[in-house]
Design a protein around this motif. Sequence first.
Motif, PDB file in Angstrom:
ATOM      1  N   VAL A   1      67.255   2.928 -15.645  1.00  0.00           N
ATOM      2  CA  VAL A   1      67.964   2.794 -14.372  1.00  0.00           C
ATOM      3  C   VAL A   1      67.045   2.049 -13.403  1.00  0.00           C
ATOM      4  N   PRO A   2      67.548   0.999 -12.710  1.00  0.00           N
ATOM      5  CA  PRO A   2      66.690   0.252 -11.773  1.00  0.00           C
ATOM      6  C   PRO A   2      66.267   1.127 -10.597  1.00  0.00           C
ATOM      7  N   THR A   3      64.959   1.135 -10.322  1.00  0.00           N
ATOM      8  CA  THR A   3      64.452   1.943  -9.211  1.00  0.00           C
ATOM      9  C   THR A   3      63.531   1.155  -8.284  1.00  0.00           C
ATOM     10  N   GLU A   4      63.422  -0.132  -8.488  1.00  0.00           N
ATOM     11  CA  GLU A   4      62.531  -0.944  -7.661  1.00  0.00           C
ATOM     12  C   GLU A   4      62.990  -0.926  -6.203  1.00  0.00           C
ATOM     13  N   ASP A   5      62.052  -0.688  -5.310  1.00  0.00           N
ATOM     14  CA  ASP A   5      62.291  -0.694  -3.855  1.00  0.00           C
ATOM     15  C   ASP A   5      63.264   0.396  -3.404  1.00  0.00           C
ATOM     16  N   VAL A   6      63.431   1.454  -4.185  1.00  0.00           N
ATOM     17  CA  VAL A   6      64.291   2.557  -3.776  1.00  0.00           C
ATOM     18  C   VAL A   6      63.522   3.479  -2.831  1.00  0.00           C
ATOM     19  N   ASP A   7      64.111   3.807  -1.696  1.00  0.00           N
ATOM     20  CA  ASP A   7      63.499   4.701  -0.711  1.00  0.00           C
ATOM     21  C   ASP A   7      64.366   5.953  -0.582  1.00  0.00           C
ATOM     22  N   ALA A   8      63.851   7.093  -1.056  1.00  0.00           N
ATOM     23  CA  ALA A   8      64.614   8.340  -1.005  1.00  0.00           C
ATOM     24  C   ALA A   8      64.054   9.309   0.027  1.00  0.00           C
ATOM     25  N   SER A   9      63.326   8.797   0.993  1.00  0.00           N
ATOM     26  CA  SER A   9      62.637   9.658   1.953  1.00  0.00           C
ATOM     27  C   SER A   9      63.587  10.469   2.832  1.00  0.00           C
ATOM     28  N   GLU A  10      64.838  10.022   2.952  1.00  0.00           N
ATOM     29  CA  GLU A  10      65.793  10.740   3.794  1.00  0.00           C
ATOM     30  C   GLU A  10      66.538  11.837   3.045  1.00  0.00           C
ATOM     31  N   LEU A  11      66.378  11.906   1.747  1.00  0.00           N
ATOM     32  CA  LEU A  11      67.110  12.915   0.972  1.00  0.00           C
ATOM     33  C   LEU A  11      66.536  14.303   1.205  1.00  0.00           C
ATOM     34  N   ARG A  12      67.436  15.292   1.264  1.00  0.00           N
ATOM     35  CA  ARG A  12      67.049  16.702   1.264  1.00  0.00           C
ATOM     36  C   ARG A  12      67.595  17.297  -0.028  1.00  0.00           C
ATOM     37  N   VAL A  13      66.719  17.612  -0.948  1.00  0.00           N
ATOM     38  CA  VAL A  13      67.111  17.929  -2.320  1.00  0.00           C
ATOM     39  C   VAL A  13      67.101  19.431  -2.558  1.00  0.00           C
ATOM     40  N   GLY A  14      68.213  19.936  -3.084  1.00  0.00           N
ATOM     41  CA  GLY A  14      68.302  21.319  -3.524  1.00  0.00           C
ATOM     42  C   GLY A  14      68.312  21.372  -5.040  1.00  0.00           C
ATOM     43  N   LEU A  15      67.490  22.235  -5.618  1.00  0.00           N
ATOM     44  CA  LEU A  15      67.411  22.356  -7.076  1.00  0.00           C
ATOM     45  C   LEU A  15      67.626  23.815  -7.444  1.00  0.00           C
ATOM     46  N   ALA A  16      68.701  24.063  -8.187  1.00  0.00           N
ATOM     47  CA  ALA A  16      69.029  25.425  -8.623  1.00  0.00           C
ATOM     48  C   ALA A  16      68.657  25.566 -10.098  1.00  0.00           C
ATOM     49  N   TYR A  17      67.585  26.293 -10.369  1.00  0.00           N
ATOM     50  CA  TYR A  17      67.111  26.472 -11.739  1.00  0.00           C
ATOM     51  C   TYR A  17      67.893  27.558 -12.464  1.00  0.00           C
ATOM     52  N   ASP A  18      67.853  27.471 -13.786  1.00  0.00           N
ATOM     53  CA  ASP A  18      68.354  28.551 -14.629  1.00  0.00           C
ATOM     54  C   ASP A  18      67.272  29.623 -14.726  1.00  0.00           C
ATOM     55  N   ILE A  19      67.517  30.647 -15.508  1.00  0.00           N
ATOM     56  CA  ILE A  19      66.578  31.760 -15.678  1.00  0.00           C
ATOM     57  C   ILE A  19      65.190  31.237 -16.072  1.00  0.00           C
ATOM     58  N   GLY A  20      64.172  31.726 -15.433  1.00  0.00           N
ATOM     59  CA  GLY A  20      62.804  31.302 -15.736  1.00  0.00           C
ATOM     60  C   GLY A  20      62.239  30.372 -14.689  1.00  0.00           C
ATOM     61  N   GLY A  21      63.088  29.478 -14.168  1.00  0.00           N
ATOM     62  CA  GLY A  21      62.677  28.594 -13.089  1.00  0.00           C
ATOM     63  C   GLY A  21      61.494  27.712 -13.416  1.00  0.00           C
ATOM     64  N   ARG A  22      60.929  27.141 -12.375  1.00  0.00           N
ATOM     65  CA  ARG A  22      59.717  26.324 -12.538  1.00  0.00           C
ATOM     66  C   ARG A  22      58.624  27.203 -13.159  1.00  0.00           C
ATOM     67  N   GLY A  23      57.978  26.664 -14.183  1.00  0.00           N
ATOM     68  CA  GLY A  23      56.943  27.425 -14.872  1.00  0.00           C
ATOM     69  C   GLY A  23      57.402  28.054 -16.171  1.00  0.00           C
ATOM     70  N   ASP A  24      58.633  27.746 -16.613  1.00  0.00           N
ATOM     71  CA  ASP A  24      59.128  28.360 -17.851  1.00  0.00           C
ATOM     72  C   ASP A  24      58.585  27.683 -19.104  1.00  0.00           C
ATOM     73  N   ALA A  25      57.821  26.596 -18.921  1.00  0.00           N
ATOM     74  CA  ALA A  25      57.227  25.861 -20.052  1.00  0.00           C
ATOM     75  C   ALA A  25      58.298  25.278 -20.956  1.00  0.00           C
ATOM     76  N   SER A  26      59.457  24.987 -20.407  1.00  0.00           N
ATOM     77  CA  SER A  26      60.530  24.423 -21.230  1.00  0.00           C
ATOM     78  C   SER A  26      61.504  23.655 -20.342  1.00  0.00           C
ATOM     79  N   PHE A  27      62.771  24.036 -20.414  1.00  0.00           N
ATOM     80  CA  PHE A  27      63.872  23.293 -19.827  1.00  0.00           C
ATOM     81  C   PHE A  27      63.744  23.122 -18.311  1.00  0.00           C
ATOM     82  N   ASN A  28      63.509  24.214 -17.598  1.00  0.00           N
ATOM     83  CA  ASN A  28      63.400  24.129 -16.137  1.00  0.00           C
ATOM     84  C   ASN A  28      62.200  23.299 -15.710  1.00  0.00           C
ATOM     85  N   ASP A  29      61.106  23.430 -16.437  1.00  0.00           N
ATOM     86  CA  ASP A  29      59.924  22.640 -16.102  1.00  0.00           C
ATOM     87  C   ASP A  29      60.182  21.145 -16.236  1.00  0.00           C
ATOM     88  N   ALA A  30      61.037  20.768 -17.190  1.00  0.00           N
ATOM     89  CA  ALA A  30      61.378  19.357 -17.347  1.00  0.00           C
ATOM     90  C   ALA A  30      62.104  18.849 -16.104  1.00  0.00           C
TER      91      ALA A  30
END
Length: 385
Positions: free
Chosen positions: A62-91
């Motif tokens: 996907v082209p990403t050259e010169d893309v500026d995402a500084s205005e985005l406010r990102v929400g991330l809803a993880y599945d069970i385990g969340g960040r640090g699960d050493a698998s799917f959520n960590d990806a």
Amino acid sequence: MRRPRGAAVAAIALTGALALAGCARDSSSGGGDGGGDSAAGGSGCELAEAPVADEEVAPSEVPTEDVDASELRVGLAYDIGGRGDASFNDAAAAGLDRAVDELGISPDNIRELTAGANESEDAKQTRLRQLADDGFNPIIGVGFAYAESFNVVAAEFPDVDFALVDAPADPENVTALLFAEHEGSFLAGVAAAYESENCHIGFVGGVENPLIQKFEAGYLAGAQAAAPDITIENTYLTSGSDITGFQDAARGNEAALGQIEAGADVVYHASGASGQGVFEAAFAQDVKAIGVDSDQYNQEIVGEAHEVIVTSMLKRVDVAVFDFLAAVAQDDLSVMPENFNLSVDGVGYSTSGDLLAADTIEALEGYRSEIISGAIEVPDTPSGN
């Protein structure tokens, strides 16, 4: 057996066909116990002639050259385990971290929330509404467990861009981030066949459902393409609505030990946190293992057992999350692929540890280019399903 044997790399996948404690089944596919002459590492399989890699066949991006995402406010809803699960959520977390580094998203404009074990559907919907009400846009849900919630909540917030990993949703403002797990798992099966000394391998699936069966189907197809007479042990930990198979390292350990006792000397898992038990069993019995979703060789939670992880099947949720955020930032979701497969680097294999034999890697690259070109079509359901 814990020694480097070549360059690096491998592909993974997974799924199985047996379950433990009443909701399971055991089976073996293929035949014989190997022993044929082989050009590969220490493989005991009589290997089919591998295709030759085509250097002109390469993934697109996907082209990403010169893309500026500084205005985005990102929400991330993880599945069970969340960040640090050493698998799917960590990806997924890795994709968000990359967007911070490369697209300019501010850490102050990010909120990460994690699902609880066996939580209600209302709890999922409340989590998503909280993110939307607080002005986060886009919102990403990690895992098919959010499918019903996205159908409800995304329709309530038509001006918010949502993305859902591993499942489609009806509202037009939801982008489905879908993967060709079977293609990556095909490569994992090839790697297992080349690395096995007994020509006998195993697969441990967390929950027997259509998604995990994609891992199984590709893994079996890849192993049998590389070594038609290979023997394969399949094990599912749970089935149906019982998702504890993704959270039970002890049961993963028990399943892997059973496969190893049956003769398997390479075991691939698609079982979330239960994979920790698979790795511990492989380490204790001095056999090889294949990780899944993330590069599990490099994950601290795995500990000393990382020494037996010859490769991991990479399900590039990080690529999908990054590409989606880049597409939203440039207000052009049309650049998103319909499916994250080998042709867009959506799945693949890891190279950490320098544990794969050079001819294993050569074969993997050959099969990879054949899949991308369409010369090989990988099944996404196990035979008989």
